[in-house]
Design a protein around this motif. Structure first.
Motif, mmCIF file in Angstrom:
data_model
loop_
_atom_site.group_PDB
_atom_site.id
_atom_site.type_symbol
_atom_site.label_atom_id
_atom_site.label_comp_id
_atom_site.label_asym_id
_atom_site.label_seq_id
_atom_site.Cartn_x
_atom_site.Cartn_y
_atom_site.Cartn_z
ATOM 1 N N ALA A 47 0.788 -1.194 -0.024
ATOM 2 C CA ALA A 47 0.098 0.175 0.048
ATOM 3 C C ALA A 47 0.776 1.253 -0.052
ATOM 4 N N GLU A 67 10.321 3.383 6.249
ATOM 5 C CA GLU A 67 9.897 1.918 6.309
ATOM 6 C C GLU A 67 11.124 1.281 7.310
ATOM 7 N N GLY A 118 5.092 -7.224 2.424
ATOM 8 C CA GLY A 118 4.734 -8.622 2.224
ATOM 9 C C GLY A 118 5.041 -9.155 0.763
ATOM 10 N N PHE A 125 0.662 -15.323 -5.395
ATOM 11 C CA PHE A 125 -0.680 -15.563 -5.742
ATOM 12 C C PHE A 125 -1.410 -14.078 -5.689
ATOM 13 N N VAL A 264 8.600 3.913 12.458
ATOM 14 C CA VAL A 264 7.767 5.007 12.886
ATOM 15 C C VAL A 264 7.318 4.822 14.356
ATOM 16 N N SER A 597 -3.424 -9.703 -1.619
ATOM 17 C CA SER A 597 -2.769 -8.608 -2.270
ATOM 18 C C SER A 597 -3.099 -7.871 -3.345
HETATM 19 C C1 LIG Z 1 4.820 -15.515 3.855
HETATM 20 C C2 LIG Z 1 3.862 -14.762 3.163
HETATM 21 C C3 LIG Z 1 2.956 -15.168 2.068
HETATM 22 C C4 LIG Z 1 2.038 -14.637 1.438
HETATM 23 N N1 LIG Z 1 1.492 -14.825 0.302
HETATM 24 C C5 LIG Z 1 0.486 -14.187 -0.252
HETATM 25 C C6 LIG Z 1 0.118 -14.624 -1.571
HETATM 26 O O1 LIG Z 1 0.625 -15.392 -2.240
HETATM 27 N N2 LIG Z 1 -0.817 -13.815 -2.112
HETATM 28 C C7 LIG Z 1 -1.333 -12.775 -1.694
HETATM 29 O O2 LIG Z 1 -2.169 -12.005 -2.313
HETATM 30 N N3 LIG Z 1 -0.982 -12.219 -0.511
HETATM 31 C C8 LIG Z 1 0.072 -13.225 0.112
HETATM 32 N N4 LIG Z 1 0.588 -12.511 1.315
HETATM 33 C C9 LIG Z 1 -0.153 -11.493 1.954
HETATM 34 C C10 LIG Z 1 0.361 -10.203 1.472
HETATM 35 O O3 LIG Z 1 1.599 -9.892 1.044
HETATM 36 C C11 LIG Z 1 -0.163 -8.984 2.477
HETATM 37 O O4 LIG Z 1 -1.304 -9.160 2.734
HETATM 38 C C12 LIG Z 1 0.565 -7.501 1.807
HETATM 39 O O5 LIG Z 1 1.678 -7.495 1.660
HETATM 40 C C13 LIG Z 1 -0.165 -6.447 2.781
HETATM 41 O O6 LIG Z 1 -0.030 -5.171 2.173
HETATM 42 P P1 LIG Z 1 0.218 -3.959 3.023
HETATM 43 O O7 LIG Z 1 0.698 -2.887 2.243
HETATM 44 O O8 LIG Z 1 -0.961 -3.878 3.937
HETATM 45 O O9 LIG Z 1 1.323 -4.383 4.267
HETATM 46 P P2 LIG Z 1 2.897 -4.871 3.980
HETATM 47 O O10 LIG Z 1 2.955 -4.916 2.246
HETATM 48 O O11 LIG Z 1 2.878 -5.857 4.974
HETATM 49 O O12 LIG Z 1 3.585 -3.585 4.244
HETATM 50 C C14 LIG Z 1 3.669 -2.926 5.608
HETATM 51 C C15 LIG Z 1 5.147 -2.442 5.787
HETATM 52 O O13 LIG Z 1 5.184 -1.652 6.801
HETATM 53 C C16 LIG Z 1 6.437 -1.644 7.465
HETATM 54 N N5 LIG Z 1 6.302 -1.443 8.808
HETATM 55 C C17 LIG Z 1 5.715 -1.708 9.926
HETATM 56 N N6 LIG Z 1 5.902 -1.268 10.815
HETATM 57 C C18 LIG Z 1 6.445 -0.297 10.670
HETATM 58 C C19 LIG Z 1 6.908 1.201 11.188
HETATM 59 N N7 LIG Z 1 6.747 0.992 12.700
HETATM 60 N N8 LIG Z 1 7.538 1.897 10.739
HETATM 61 C C20 LIG Z 1 7.757 1.953 9.393
HETATM 62 N N9 LIG Z 1 7.373 0.944 8.725
HETATM 63 C C21 LIG Z 1 6.889 -0.187 9.333
HETATM 64 C C22 LIG Z 1 6.878 -3.334 7.116
HETATM 65 O O14 LIG Z 1 8.130 -3.634 7.305
HETATM 66 C C23 LIG Z 1 6.354 -3.419 5.749
HETATM 67 O O15 LIG Z 1 7.227 -3.219 4.911
HETATM 68 C C24 LIG Z 1 1.684 -13.338 1.892
HETATM 69 C C25 LIG Z 1 2.426 -12.875 3.141
HETATM 70 C C26 LIG Z 1 3.416 -13.577 3.733
HETATM 71 C C27 LIG Z 1 3.860 -13.015 5.065
#
Ligand SMILES: Cc1cc2nc3c(=O)[nH]c(=O)nc-3n(C[C@H](O)[C@H](O)[C@H](O)COP(=O)(O)OP(=O)(O)OC[C@H]3O[C@@H](n4cnc5c(N)ncnc54)[C@H](O)[C@@H]3O)c2cc1C
Length: 916
Positions: A47, A67, A118, A125, A264, A597
């Motif tokens: 996101a 990050e 993630g 997928f 953060v 995702s």
């Molecule tokens: C092992 C695994 C397999 C998966 N397989 C799939 C799949 O095959 N298909 C699918 O659709 N989804 C899959 N997912 C889920 C998908 O990747 C996540 O749902 C998605 O990345 C969420 O997006 P987001 O932007 O909400 O959060 P994220 O992509 O998790 O991003 C959050 C970011 O914030 C950072 N962060 C956290 N706290 C702080 C802070 N205090 N200060 C600064 N930065 C911070 C983290 O390091 C991270 O980089 C999988 C997840 C995992 C862990």
């Protein structure tokens, strides 16, 4: 005239380099703290990077992403599906609270702690939920987030490549082009490889009446289908938020800053207005603050976004009071409604399975080596699949999973929702949960909304995924230390319906394994469920073996009505405060019947695009109020602009035509919505319409603290103010490059790549790159002649020289040396590529120290290389260097030159690349 002696004395006082540039890509904590940004984004995952990319399309909008994790180094374990190993970039050791529903076990909390979040570690997928999922979201208060609203953004996010027609027909791959995008940043494709046994699974499902989905991403994902992956079909590698929304744009976005390896710790408020963030450098523990003029955006994921809000005083008052945190707004829903999808792997033995199958990469070293080699040479084969996964997936509505569906639904309806939630749950959260249950139980009764899925890897394991849990967990801080993990309580299986559904999936899997086409392979179910038959036995095994998390944590800051315990409104603004929004998957009201995702990317795209629509509305609204537009008359269908330049008028009319129809839609008309998005971007709309964003003098001040830093060298350039002949101009102080000088690439990391110098090179050859210090310099001449010699000798390597003199001056110089022969010469007059490779401006010592002068004389006397007169372009203060990269673009050798006479040992570079 300054004497050389004085110069050397000065050089001894100050010998380090200079950081330059108004903006940069990767910044340090001090730089971030010194600037005022329009937007600050907490978290650089899917996101965060998607929104940062779209916001910075407007060159006048400045964005900082902070990050927690580092950049990945382009390791095979990230990029090559067949070598998938998420371990190094998962969040460091993090376990949940003990889970009573799972025999009191504590489980890993899975998520990325890395740039890309993630998407850097996930299983690739790429699937969308059902139209019913998004309709339910809308019913809970997420107005404007239904299937039809999201479809354009699913398409916008994606670059879908259809499979080879013959392969698709032979393997039952089915898709509908009209629901896919073909020019988005995220690459989506099917693996071009399949195991024979996948066909048995397909036929087994079909024999039970499970039909094939037309396209699992068309809003009805039920049935059997091929898994779509974020697979770059050309390179056979992972496509992820970093490549799609950072690497792709960063060289053209000086307004996009990213600060890695900093956490953060809280949002800084002035009253109820978010005005910035506090962050802490993980390696030192030092805290800083950075200011945001327009918006602070939470994108730290479903575990950490609620943590940050709670640390900032936004959350349930009793929790905040207990930790002595001053309450900014009492929001009971922060950290409630937490969910994940459960999974269970069931192992099988087969007496007559086809070989190879999804287990063969691990069990058969010869096959593994063969497939690895095939992948390396063609990007095809089993290595295009995440190791040990198959292609076929079955998504099952409850009605097609078990004949007991109606009794499961009735029992769930009869259950008191309050009994499922933690004690003392706030009444608004309970009300929202009741509304969710109601919607979900309707979906349980539908044929178009999966409750789970089955995926056999064609080898030793089938995995069950329980997609639509009714249980709800919590995220709560237990300390004010921002680097301490919050308490994650999945509360898995606290609603017994979830266990009923896992059991139903397990039995359905047994049905499939008992079809003739699967029986032909001789399967025997072994651990953990094999040999158990009664519901009671199996439920006991499931409580002991089911995993509470699939890494799909969500929903802890839901976009629902405030009276439902919601935390953000449909414009994604946090209730009760200003200038604070959430854009990650914590805003989902409940889990989708699929992996998340693709929807997170679409949410990011929608935020970016709606920002523009509403910026249009807001801009034109403010245009109406300016004296410039006295003659403007607006109706709901057209704008008549009479007093302005005709060219601007026509562009503005086009712009108006785009937004006026939207005003008829009640949602877009809502003032809160438009206010929010007007803040989210300001000038993009006008830019897109080709109108300069400052044409109308909107009340937007330039960021004062972003003023260009001094261009002075660390010691005064002795030639800076001298009036010199033209040929001496190369000695004058150069302007800074357009991007901040990054750290120089180190061995084992992925080399920088930019439109001017793409690595790995298109033909896949290992590459030697030298950065010339200056055309005219004797050391640069020696380096180039050596490069040319080796290029002739080793045609299987690619040789590139980068010059920062003008094209004309470079051509003239190359010609004077006798030609480039097999060397590609890239001209980088702006010194942008130099800066990306860590090559900034030298200090006086680098250039004029006595040893360098000795070396210069020696080169002249012994080899006749004295340097040459060149046109007055380029400058002599530039640092040079040389690197060698393998075929995947990983740096294998090289460094920046320490002094001007430090000529790269290019023979060594070629040796490292295996040329001799
Ligand atoms: C092992 C695994 C397999 C998966 N397989 C799939 C799949 O095959 N298909 C699918 O659709 N989804 C899959 N997912 C889920 C998908 O990747 C996540 O749902 C998605 O990345 C969420 O997006 P987001 O932007 O909400 O959060 P994220 O992509 O998790 O991003 C959050 C970011 O914030 C950072 N962060 C956290 N706290 C702080 C802070 N205090 N200060 C600064 N930065 C911070 C983290 O390091 C991270 O980089 C999988 C997840 C995992 C862990």
């Amino acid at each position: 005239m300054l004497s050389i002696g004085l110069l050397l004395l000065s050089a001894a006082v100050q010998i380090h380099g200079r950081s330059v540039g108004k903006y940069a890509r990767v910044v340090g904590p001090e730089t971030a703290a010194a600037n005022t940004y329009d937007f600050i984004i907490a978290g650089g995952g899917i996101a965060g990077l998607t929104v940062a990319d779209r916001l910075t399309e407007d060159p006048d909008t400045t964005v900082l992403v902070v990050e927690y994790g580092p950049f990945d180094n382009g390791e095979d374990s990230v990029l090559v599906p067949g070598l998938y190993n998420p371990g190094p970039y998962l969040w460091p050791v993090f376990f949940s609270a003990p889970q009573p529903g799972l025999n009191n076990g504590s489980f890993p909390v899975l998520m990325g702690g890395v740039v890309g979040g993630g998407s850097t570690v996930n299983a690739m997928f790429f699937h969308r939920g059902s139209t019913e999922d998004y309709a339910s979201w809308e019913a809970l208060g997420s107005t404007g987030w239904g299937w039809n609203d999201l479809l354009p953004y699913f398409k916008k996010s994606e670059n879908f490549t259809q499979p080879n027609a013959q392969f698709a027909q032979a393997r039952n791959i089915s898709w509908q082009n009209e629901v896919h995008g073909s020019s988005g940043p995220v690459q989506a494709s099917y693996s071009p490889y399949d195991y024979e046994s996948g066909g048995n699974f397909w036929n087994g499902a079909a024999s039970l009446g499970i039909s094939a989905a037309k396209d699992s991403n068309n809003g009805d994902p039920t049935g059997i289908f091929w898994l779509l992956r974020v697979l770059d079909p050309t390179k056979g590698s992972r496509s992820y938020a970093r490549t799609a929304h950072y690497d792709r744009v960063i060289n053209s976005r000086p307004n996009y800053h990213l600060l890695p390896e900093n956490a953060v710790s809280k949002v800084v408020f002035k009253g109820k207005q978010a005005v910035g963030i506090e962050y802490v450098t993980r390696s030192t523990g030092v805290k800083y603050t950075a200011s945001a003029k327009k918006e602070v955006i939470m994108a730290a994921g479903s575990v950490h976004s609620p943590q940050i809000l709670q640390l900032s005083g936004v959350g349930p008052k009793p929790l905040l009071d207990g930790l002595g945190i001053p309450v900014v707004v009492d929001l009971p829903g922060v950290g409630q409604n937490f969910q994940d999808q459960l999974s269970l792997a069931i192992n099988y033995n087969f007496t007559s399975n086809h070989e190879p199958n999804g287990g063969s990469l691990n069990s058969n070293a010869t096959y593994d080596a063969e497939q690895h080699a095939l992948y390396k040479s063609t990007h095809q084969g089993a290595y295009t699949l995440i190791r040990t996964t198959g292609n076929q997936n079955i998504a099952l509505p409850l009605r097609n999973t078990t004949t007991s569906y109606s009794s499961i639904i009735s029992a769930a309806r009869a259950r008191d929702p309050a009994s499922v939630l933690p004690p003392n749950t706030h009444p608004t959260v309970l009300k929202g949960y009741k509304a969710q249950r109601d919607r979900l139980l309707k979906q349980f009764n539908s044929f178009h909304s999966p409750i789970g899925s089955l995926s056999w890897n064609t080898g030793p394991a089938t995995t069950l995924y329980m997609l639509h849990p009714l249980s709800r967990g919590t995220i709560a801080i237990s300390s004010t230390d921002p680097l301490a993990n919050p308490v994650v309580d999945f509360r898995s299986l606290s609603d017994p319906t979830d266990l009923d559904n896992v059991l139903a999936l397990l039995r359905k899997n047994r049905d499939i394994m008992s079809t003739p086409s699967m029986l032909a392979l001789g399967p025997t179910e072994i651990a953990p469920t094999g040999g158990f038959t009664t519901d009671e036995e199996l439920k006991a095994v499931l409580r002991a073996s089911t995993q509470p998390s699939n890494g799909h944590e969500c929903c802890s800051l839901p976009m629902m009505k405030l009276e439902y315990g919601g935390v953000v409104d449909p414009s994604l603004q946090v209730y009760g405060v200003k200038g604070l929004s959430v854009v990650d998957l914590s805003i989902f009201p409940f889990e989708l019947g699929t992996a998340p995702s693709a929807t997170v990317y679409a949410v990011g795209e929608k935020v970016g695009s709606l920002a523009r629509v509403c910026a249009n509305v807001a801009q034109v609204a403010s245009i109406r109020d300016t004296p410039l537009f006295h003659g403007v008359q607006s109706t709901t269908s057209s704008l008549a602009i009479e007093t302005i330049d005709p060219q601007v008028k026509s562009k503005l009319s086009i712009l108006a035509l785009h937004f006026i129809p939207l005003l008829d839609k009640p949602f877009v008309q809502s003032p809160e919505f438009c206010k929010m998005f007007a803040k989210l971007t300001t000038k993009i709309a006008l830019r897109k319409a080709g109108i300069r964003s400052d044409t109308f003098s909107f009340p937007e001040s330039k960021p004062g603290s972003n003023d260009e830093p001094s261009t002075a060298l660390p010691i005064a350039n002795p030639f800076a103010n001298l009036s010199v002949p033209k040929s001496w101009q190369s000695w004058s102080t150069p302007p800074p490059p357009p991007v901040e000088v990054a750290p120089a690439p180190v061995i084992g990391t992925r080399s920088p790549s930019s439109p001017l110098l793409r690595l790995p090179v298109a033909d896949g050859r290992p590459t030697v790159v030298v950065f010339l210090r200056h055309c005219g310099c004797s050391f640069a001449e020696k380096t180039f002649l050596e490069l040319r010699r080796l290029a002739n000798k080793y045609p299987r390597l690619q040789f590139i020289a980068v010059s920062h003199s003008s094209q004309q001056a470079t051509d003239k110089w190359v010609k004077a040396l006798g030609g480039a022969w097999s060397v590609s010469v890239v001209v980088d007059e702006e010194r942008e590529i130099y800066a990306l490779w860590g090559l900034g401006i030298s200090n006086t010592y680098h250039l004029l120290n006595p040893w360098t002068q000795v070396a210069r004389n020696k080169l002249g006397k012994e080899e006749g290389i004295w340097g040459r007169e060149v046109d007055p372009s380029g400058n002599r203060w530039q640092i040079g260097g040389g690197w060698a990269m393998d075929e995947l673009g990983t740096v294998r050798w090289g460094a920046a030159s320490k002094t001007a006479d430090d000529i790269p040992n290019l023979v060594e570079a070629c040796k490292t690349l295996g040329a001799m």
